[in-house]
Scaffold this motif. Sequence first.
Motif, PDB file in Angstrom:
ATOM      1  N   GLU A  32       0.886  -1.053  -0.026  1.00  0.00           N
ATOM      2  CA  GLU A  32      -0.119   0.019   0.116  1.00  0.00           C
ATOM      3  C   GLU A  32       0.837   1.207  -0.042  1.00  0.00           C
ATOM      4  OE1 GLU A  32      -3.764   2.100   2.492  1.00  0.00           O
ATOM      5  OE2 GLU A  32      -2.072   1.245   3.389  1.00  0.00           O
ATOM      6  N   ALA A  33       1.833   1.392   0.834  1.00  0.00           N
ATOM      7  CA  ALA A  33       2.767   2.547   0.860  1.00  0.00           C
ATOM      8  C   ALA A  33       3.488   2.769  -0.435  1.00  0.00           C
ATOM      9  CB  ALA A  33       3.743   2.305   1.998  1.00  0.00           C
ATOM     10  N   GLU A  34       3.709   1.637  -1.167  1.00  0.00           N
ATOM     11  CA  GLU A  34       4.519   1.888  -2.422  1.00  0.00           C
ATOM     12  C   GLU A  34       3.503   1.829  -3.504  1.00  0.00           C
ATOM     13  OE1 GLU A  34       7.095  -1.335  -2.650  1.00  0.00           O
ATOM     14  OE2 GLU A  34       8.409  -0.836  -1.360  1.00  0.00           O
ATOM     15  N   ALA A  35       2.143   1.694  -3.226  1.00  0.00           N
ATOM     16  CA  ALA A  35       1.110   1.745  -4.344  1.00  0.00           C
ATOM     17  C   ALA A  35       1.539   0.683  -5.481  1.00  0.00           C
ATOM     18  CB  ALA A  35       0.957   3.057  -4.928  1.00  0.00           C
ATOM     19  N   ARG A  36       1.970  -0.613  -5.144  1.00  0.00           N
ATOM     20  CA  ARG A  36       2.604  -1.660  -5.706  1.00  0.00           C
ATOM     21  C   ARG A  36       1.630  -2.541  -5.955  1.00  0.00           C
ATOM     22  NH1 ARG A  36       5.790  -5.924  -4.441  1.00  0.00           N
ATOM     23  NH2 ARG A  36       6.039  -5.100  -2.322  1.00  0.00           N
ATOM     24  N   PHE A  37       1.339  -3.121  -7.318  1.00  0.00           N
ATOM     25  CA  PHE A  37       0.571  -4.508  -7.274  1.00  0.00           C
ATOM     26  C   PHE A  37       1.024  -5.604  -6.456  1.00  0.00           C
ATOM     27  CE2 PHE A  37      -1.112  -8.276  -9.612  1.00  0.00           C
ATOM     28  CZ  PHE A  37      -2.415  -7.802  -9.377  1.00  0.00           C
ATOM     29  N   PRO A  38       0.360  -6.050  -5.785  1.00  0.00           N
ATOM     30  CA  PRO A  38       0.780  -7.510  -5.089  1.00  0.00           C
ATOM     31  C   PRO A  38       1.028  -8.636  -5.843  1.00  0.00           C
ATOM     32  CG  PRO A  38      -1.622  -7.066  -4.619  1.00  0.00           C
ATOM     33  CD  PRO A  38      -1.124  -5.902  -5.481  1.00  0.00           C
ATOM     34  N   ARG A  39       2.203  -8.480  -6.608  1.00  0.00           N
ATOM     35  CA  ARG A  39       2.567  -9.617  -7.536  1.00  0.00           C
ATOM     36  C   ARG A  39       2.945 -10.822  -6.953  1.00  0.00           C
ATOM     37  NH1 ARG A  39       3.121  -7.882 -12.743  1.00  0.00           N
ATOM     38  NH2 ARG A  39       3.136  -5.560 -13.232  1.00  0.00           N
ATOM     39  N   GLU A  40       3.397 -10.784  -5.802  1.00  0.00           N
ATOM     40  CA  GLU A  40       3.866 -12.193  -5.052  1.00  0.00           C
ATOM     41  C   GLU A  40       2.652 -12.896  -4.602  1.00  0.00           C
ATOM     42  OE1 GLU A  40       6.780  -8.731  -4.592  1.00  0.00           O
ATOM     43  OE2 GLU A  40       4.787  -8.943  -4.394  1.00  0.00           O
ATOM     44  N   PHE A  41       1.680 -11.935  -4.118  1.00  0.00           N
ATOM     45  CA  PHE A  41       0.574 -12.722  -3.576  1.00  0.00           C
ATOM     46  C   PHE A  41      -0.278 -13.362  -4.874  1.00  0.00           C
ATOM     47  CE2 PHE A  41      -4.255 -12.391  -2.959  1.00  0.00           C
ATOM     48  CZ  PHE A  41      -4.177 -13.205  -1.861  1.00  0.00           C
ATOM     49  N   HIS A  42      -0.421 -12.491  -6.035  1.00  0.00           N
ATOM     50  CA  HIS A  42      -1.064 -13.067  -7.234  1.00  0.00           C
ATOM     51  C   HIS A  42      -0.288 -14.338  -7.448  1.00  0.00           C
ATOM     52  CE1 HIS A  42      -1.937 -13.114 -11.594  1.00  0.00           C
ATOM     53  NE2 HIS A  42      -3.143 -12.449 -11.219  1.00  0.00           N
ATOM     54  N   ARG A  43       1.010 -14.223  -7.554  1.00  0.00           N
ATOM     55  CA  ARG A  43       1.655 -15.449  -8.082  1.00  0.00           C
ATOM     56  C   ARG A  43       1.507 -16.590  -7.230  1.00  0.00           C
ATOM     57  NH1 ARG A  43       2.598 -17.909 -12.122  1.00  0.00           N
ATOM     58  NH2 ARG A  43       2.468 -15.979 -13.082  1.00  0.00           N
ATOM     59  N   ALA A  44       1.445 -16.451  -5.931  1.00  0.00           N
ATOM     60  CA  ALA A  44       1.186 -17.473  -5.022  1.00  0.00           C
ATOM     61  C   ALA A  44      -0.204 -18.143  -5.173  1.00  0.00           C
ATOM     62  CB  ALA A  44       1.347 -17.120  -3.643  1.00  0.00           C
ATOM     63  N   ALA A  46      -1.938 -17.948  -8.039  1.00  0.00           N
ATOM     64  CA  ALA A  46      -1.971 -18.716  -9.312  1.00  0.00           C
ATOM     65  C   ALA A  46      -1.112 -20.114  -9.182  1.00  0.00           C
ATOM     66  CB  ALA A  46      -1.124 -17.840 -10.619  1.00  0.00           C
ATOM     67  N   GLU A  47      -0.010 -20.166  -8.469  1.00  0.00           N
ATOM     68  CA  GLU A  47       0.614 -21.327  -8.386  1.00  0.00           C
ATOM     69  C   GLU A  47      -0.119 -22.374  -7.670  1.00  0.00           C
ATOM     70  OE1 GLU A  47       4.459 -20.088  -6.607  1.00  0.00           O
ATOM     71  OE2 GLU A  47       5.160 -19.552  -8.340  1.00  0.00           O
ATOM     72  N   GLY A  48      -1.173 -21.998  -6.638  1.00  0.00           N
ATOM     73  CA  GLY A  48      -1.758 -22.775  -5.889  1.00  0.00           C
ATOM     74  C   GLY A  48      -2.986 -23.415  -6.672  1.00  0.00           C
ATOM     75  N   GLY A  49      -3.162 -22.727  -7.929  1.00  0.00           N
ATOM     76  CA  GLY A  49      -4.278 -23.116  -8.835  1.00  0.00           C
ATOM     77  C   GLY A  49      -5.604 -22.475  -8.407  1.00  0.00           C
ATOM     78  N   TRP A  50      -5.593 -21.484  -7.617  1.00  0.00           N
ATOM     79  CA  TRP A  50      -6.836 -21.145  -7.005  1.00  0.00           C
ATOM     80  C   TRP A  50      -7.404 -19.937  -8.102  1.00  0.00           C
ATOM     81  CZ3 TRP A  50      -8.557 -23.665  -3.548  1.00  0.00           C
ATOM     82  CH2 TRP A  50      -7.353 -24.247  -2.512  1.00  0.00           C
ATOM     83  N   PRO A 114      -3.875 -19.109 -19.780  1.00  0.00           N
ATOM     84  CA  PRO A 114      -3.291 -18.235 -19.467  1.00  0.00           C
ATOM     85  C   PRO A 114      -3.626 -17.339 -18.203  1.00  0.00           C
ATOM     86  CG  PRO A 114      -3.224 -17.819 -21.620  1.00  0.00           C
ATOM     87  CD  PRO A 114      -4.410 -18.729 -21.308  1.00  0.00           C
ATOM     88  N   LEU A 115      -5.342 -17.163 -18.202  1.00  0.00           N
ATOM     89  CA  LEU A 115      -5.728 -16.561 -16.833  1.00  0.00           C
ATOM     90  C   LEU A 115      -5.667 -17.482 -15.640  1.00  0.00           C
ATOM     91  CD1 LEU A 115      -9.015 -15.054 -18.505  1.00  0.00           C
ATOM     92  CD2 LEU A 115      -7.434 -13.706 -17.496  1.00  0.00           C
ATOM     93  N   ILE A 116      -5.769 -18.521 -15.854  1.00  0.00           N
ATOM     94  CA  ILE A 116      -5.772 -19.599 -14.651  1.00  0.00           C
ATOM     95  C   ILE A 116      -4.062 -19.658 -14.347  1.00  0.00           C
ATOM     96  CG2 ILE A 116      -5.648 -21.789 -14.135  1.00  0.00           C
ATOM     97  CD1 ILE A 116      -7.911 -22.143 -15.917  1.00  0.00           C
ATOM     98  N   ALA A 117      -3.165 -19.640 -15.270  1.00  0.00           N
ATOM     99  CA  ALA A 117      -1.708 -19.680 -14.991  1.00  0.00           C
ATOM    100  C   ALA A 117      -1.210 -18.312 -14.328  1.00  0.00           C
ATOM    101  CB  ALA A 117      -1.069 -20.022 -16.144  1.00  0.00           C
ATOM    102  N   GLY A 118      -2.065 -17.308 -14.354  1.00  0.00           N
ATOM    103  CA  GLY A 118      -1.779 -15.903 -14.040  1.00  0.00           C
ATOM    104  C   GLY A 118      -0.685 -15.139 -15.210  1.00  0.00           C
ATOM    105  N   THR A 119      -0.630 -15.602 -16.197  1.00  0.00           N
ATOM    106  CA  THR A 119       0.263 -15.141 -16.949  1.00  0.00           C
ATOM    107  C   THR A 119      -0.348 -14.169 -17.920  1.00  0.00           C
ATOM    108  OG1 THR A 119       0.068 -16.696 -18.723  1.00  0.00           O
ATOM    109  CG2 THR A 119       1.947 -16.956 -17.492  1.00  0.00           C
ATOM    110  N   ASP A 120      -1.705 -14.192 -17.973  1.00  0.00           N
ATOM    111  CA  ASP A 120      -2.466 -13.017 -18.575  1.00  0.00           C
ATOM    112  C   ASP A 120      -3.296 -12.375 -17.234  1.00  0.00           C
ATOM    113  OD1 ASP A 120      -1.643 -13.222 -20.915  1.00  0.00           O
ATOM    114  OD2 ASP A 120      -3.808 -14.018 -21.775  1.00  0.00           O
ATOM    115  N   GLN A 121      -3.380 -11.126 -17.393  1.00  0.00           N
ATOM    116  CA  GLN A 121      -4.048 -10.468 -16.197  1.00  0.00           C
ATOM    117  C   GLN A 121      -5.218  -9.527 -17.049  1.00  0.00           C
ATOM    118  OE1 GLN A 121      -0.589  -9.351 -13.313  1.00  0.00           O
ATOM    119  NE2 GLN A 121      -2.629  -8.633 -12.414  1.00  0.00           N
TER     120      GLN A 121
END
Length: 388
Positions: A32-44, A46-50, A114-121
Amino acid sequence: MDFGLSPEQEAIREGVAATCRRFGDDYWREVEAEARFPREFHRAMAEGGWLGITMPAEHGGAGLGVTEAAIMMHAVARSGGGMAAASSIHINMFGPHPIVVHGTAAQQARWIPPLIAGTDQACFGVTEPNAGLDTTSISTFAKKVPGGYRINGRKIWTSTGQVANKILLLTRTVRKEEARRPTEGITLFYTDLDRARIEVQRIPKMGRAAVDSNMVFIDDLFVPEEDRIGEEGRGFSYLLDSLNPERILVAVEGIGIGQDALDRAARYARERVVFGRPIGQNQSIQHPLAERWTALESAYLMAMKAAWLYDRGLPCGAEANAAKLLGGRAGYEACLQAVMTHGGMGYAKEYVVERLLREVMITRIAPVSEQLVLSFIAERVLGQPKSY
């Protein structure tokens, strides 16, 4: 009537919660402080298949229903990430639904994995500055040309536009004044977000800085015909397929955020000692927190009823809208009470509840106003004349 989760649903809740626990308060404070997209969370996730929980199994998804998506998004929102966490993956739950229902086999095979894999947003280009909730009054226009369409127009409140590479885009192919009915002549596309033709301007806002909201300017964007979803002119009806699921998911997200805030307030009330006793021993602290619990639990039951109806193909418009209204209000009131329970420290970022209060506001405003929800219920359930 069974109010419990099945073993499979319980496994979803526990699995999602386990992934979310890897991202604590410090992580969400930082993005939030960096106004940065939470890519690490998004990737996790995706990797979990959620990200594919509602997607067809033949394209790598789990093929589950809105009930399971609601269980998942409730767990995400309750995890401490608030709307920043929920919004980073929210569109995967409802946005591609028109593709699943109305897309061709070739389109689904091209777009869904690609949406499921998180490679497309993807981002959602529907709302416009001069139309707001009056979706039939959009003016973004797709002109038919050889091989496809050329699109010009504007969108607003397009979330994740800064990081997306795809856009689900609602346009007019027949101007409203020339259409037989206002809902006709609207066409839906899913296409590349071509930044040479699409300018995305971030909107500064009160909360959820980690997930951007934007003004979008579309200037002579060419979209090939194979990127059109379904028939030309029927996009409004296709969009309706995703409206009730979105309301249900926003409801459980508001509820989850409220429950997280309530847990934090209850813990603080047990631990904070003033005048020689924990403040939670005082009924003036106890009773408002207890009331917030009852409201959150009631809203959750309505949301899950709406999801149950939807997954069985039964009418659920009233229930989905009621869930959105009740969930947003219950979540907001719980977050507000959490701040008040913390007193001065509730205003400090250290205790998180001020962020949750700012972020839960979205669930009262979007994707539909409380006034339109009440108008819908008055008209469709109570038989009152249309008021707008």
